[in-house]
Design an enzyme around this catalytic site. Sequence first.
Site, PDB file in Angstrom:
ATOM      1  N   HIS A  59       0.854  -1.188   0.000  1.00 33.12           N
ATOM      2  CA  HIS A  59       0.000   0.000   0.000  1.00 33.12           C
ATOM      3  C   HIS A  59       0.887   1.234   0.000  1.00 33.12           C
ATOM      4  CE1 HIS A  59      -2.558   3.161   1.730  1.00 33.12           C
ATOM      5  NE2 HIS A  59      -3.595   2.479   1.279  1.00 33.12           N
TER       6      HIS A  59
ATOM      7  N   ASP B 204      -8.944  14.941  -4.829  1.00 37.29           N
ATOM      8  CA  ASP B 204      -8.171  13.729  -5.088  1.00 37.29           C
ATOM      9  C   ASP B 204      -8.268  13.274  -6.539  1.00 37.29           C
ATOM     10  OD1 ASP B 204     -10.792  12.786  -4.963  1.00 37.29           O
ATOM     11  OD2 ASP B 204     -10.238  10.919  -3.989  1.00 37.29           O
TER      12      ASP B 204
ATOM     13  N   LYS C  27      -6.548  -0.197  -8.090  1.00 43.43           N
ATOM     14  CA  LYS C  27      -7.240   0.905  -7.441  1.00 43.43           C
ATOM     15  C   LYS C  27      -7.122   2.170  -8.291  1.00 43.43           C
ATOM     16  CE  LYS C  27      -8.648  -1.214  -3.730  1.00 43.43           C
ATOM     17  NZ  LYS C  27     -10.088  -1.385  -3.454  1.00 43.43           N
TER      18      LYS C  27
ATOM     19  N   ASP D 124     -10.408  19.069  -0.191  1.00 43.96           N
ATOM     20  CA  ASP D 124     -10.367  19.074   1.270  1.00 43.96           C
ATOM     21  C   ASP D 124      -8.947  19.412   1.700  1.00 43.96           C
ATOM     22  OD1 ASP D 124      -8.795  16.538   1.567  1.00 43.96           O
ATOM     23  OD2 ASP D 124     -10.592  15.640   0.735  1.00 43.96           O
TER      24      ASP D 124
ATOM     25  N   HIS E  63      -6.134  16.485   1.073  1.00 43.79           N
ATOM     26  CA  HIS E  63      -5.655  16.332  -0.302  1.00 43.79           C
ATOM     27  C   HIS E  63      -4.964  17.593  -0.806  1.00 43.79           C
ATOM     28  CE1 HIS E  63      -8.511  12.877  -0.285  1.00 43.79           C
ATOM     29  NE2 HIS E  63      -7.539  12.349  -0.995  1.00 43.79           N
TER      30      HIS E  63
ATOM     31  N   ARG F  17      -2.602   1.246  -4.551  1.00 45.92           N
ATOM     32  CA  ARG F  17      -2.541  -0.212  -4.563  1.00 45.92           C
ATOM     33  C   ARG F  17      -2.856  -0.714  -5.966  1.00 45.92           C
ATOM     34  NH1 ARG F  17      -6.800  -2.220  -0.379  1.00 45.92           N
ATOM     35  NH2 ARG F  17      -7.792  -0.216  -0.807  1.00 45.92           N
TER      36      ARG F  17
ATOM     37  N   CYS G 285      -3.341  12.213  -3.277  1.00 44.12           N
ATOM     38  CA  CYS G 285      -2.517  12.093  -2.063  1.00 44.12           C
ATOM     39  C   CYS G 285      -1.318  11.183  -2.292  1.00 44.12           C
ATOM     40  CB  CYS G 285      -3.351  11.620  -0.875  1.00 44.12           C
ATOM     41  SG  CYS G 285      -3.875   9.899  -0.941  1.00 44.12           S
ATOM     42  N   TYR G 286      -1.462  10.220  -3.240  1.00 45.31           N
ATOM     43  CA  TYR G 286      -0.340   9.325  -3.523  1.00 45.31           C
ATOM     44  C   TYR G 286       0.749  10.009  -4.343  1.00 45.31           C
ATOM     45  CZ  TYR G 286      -3.379   5.845  -1.543  1.00 45.31           C
ATOM     46  OH  TYR G 286      -4.183   5.155  -0.677  1.00 45.31           O
TER      47      TYR G 286
ATOM     48  N   ASP H 186      -5.225   8.752  -7.017  1.00 41.11           N
ATOM     49  CA  ASP H 186      -5.635   9.683  -5.966  1.00 41.11           C
ATOM     50  C   ASP H 186      -4.466  10.627  -5.743  1.00 41.11           C
ATOM     51  OD1 ASP H 186      -6.088  10.948  -3.460  1.00 41.11           O
ATOM     52  OD2 ASP H 186      -7.336   9.305  -2.774  1.00 41.11           O
TER      53      ASP H 186
END
Length: 416
Positions: free
Chosen positions: A249, A344, A295, A351, A354, A292, A300-301, A298
């Site tokens: 992850h 995201d 998935k 938000d 993010h 992952r 944040c990654y 996003d």
Amino acid sequence: MARKIKDLKDTNLLGRKRLPIERVVSSEDGAYEEVVPMVKEIETETTEAREELLQKCQAIFTRTDFPVLNRDFHKKFLESPLSHKLPPGMVSLDASGPWMIYWVANGLKVLDESCLARETQRRIYQKLFGISTVGGPFGGGLGQLPHLASTYAAINALAICENVDNCWDSINKDSIYNWLLTLKRKDGGFQTCYKVGEYDTRGVYCAISVASMLGLLTEDLCKNVVQFLVDCQNYEGGFGAVSHEDEAHGGYTFCAVASLAILGALDKVNLDKLADWCSQRQFNGEKGLSGRSNKLVDVCYSFWVGGVASILEAYGYGPCIEKDALRDYILCCCQMTNRPGIRDKPGTNPDFYHTNYGLLGLAITENTFRLDKTVPHAFKITSTIIDQDRASGLTAINPVYGLPNKDLELFYKHFT
């Protein structure tokens, strides 16, 4: 032709939410239909969501040219919680006070070093020392048990306060160190909360990060930590939560890799497989990073996985993601023209979480990183944006800590 299988009613199959579709290949006059690979035959909620997201991203890319960061727009978004109450839907986050403070304040600092006014820094340390009147460790709010995640967020937030009013001297190093020892497990892991907390790579990173910033990395605190982290790398190349072949992850992988970097033990893991895993998190169509396998991307990654890539780059292990493509995803797909803040992915709302990690990820895409051997845990950072009109002008950040590089150096020197 295609038909649904109506006699399959086994509801005990894990993940089975609807009937599968079987495609039957027919022949007419000796001409066969093209046989589509089986993976294309199986439609799931995930594949449908990915196809929908891909179409949204592609549509945005076709109508967006030379995107730039809307700095003033995002600054207003991050400044809003400093003078307004949280909206009803976010009141529950009051139990995560240090995190909210870190996301907002760090986002402002990354936007521009001058965005965080002295009075705001003063309010930050007063709020945090109101949560922990003894100077640490810190809980999520007044009256809550001390927690590793809250303590990590609080120390990070204090680190960007530039020691206003000598607030750093109010951090209780002895109390934090003794508390960290009570969370330490024999196998090298750390529980997140005394006696009742879970343990995984996130707890290890929070503990090691805080200890290193405060000059508390003792032999007792670090015993067996490296082996615990090494055992968390799985067959994919990334890291899971614990050493039981957990799924790799992005968040867990960052926590493990950043901890190993702090401890000088990156060479203890399979770096080739780790780099491959990071590369596999980036999709050609969306250009962003996922956390992952199977998935959605996003923003944040951009930091959690992008940070890992930058650490590998800084330590001389070469690039493993396409930074320009990731930059396009952040600027094109994660900004909105009618709302400030970073979201995201297309179809969601911005938000504070993010926005902070999106800005950190963007800072990663516009710079190269090289280890600065003259200063522990610091990096030499060089901008890669030639056209300054397109540069986002973000503060240089340290990818191991998710903090502005200058602030981290000042904080580290103060305590060591």
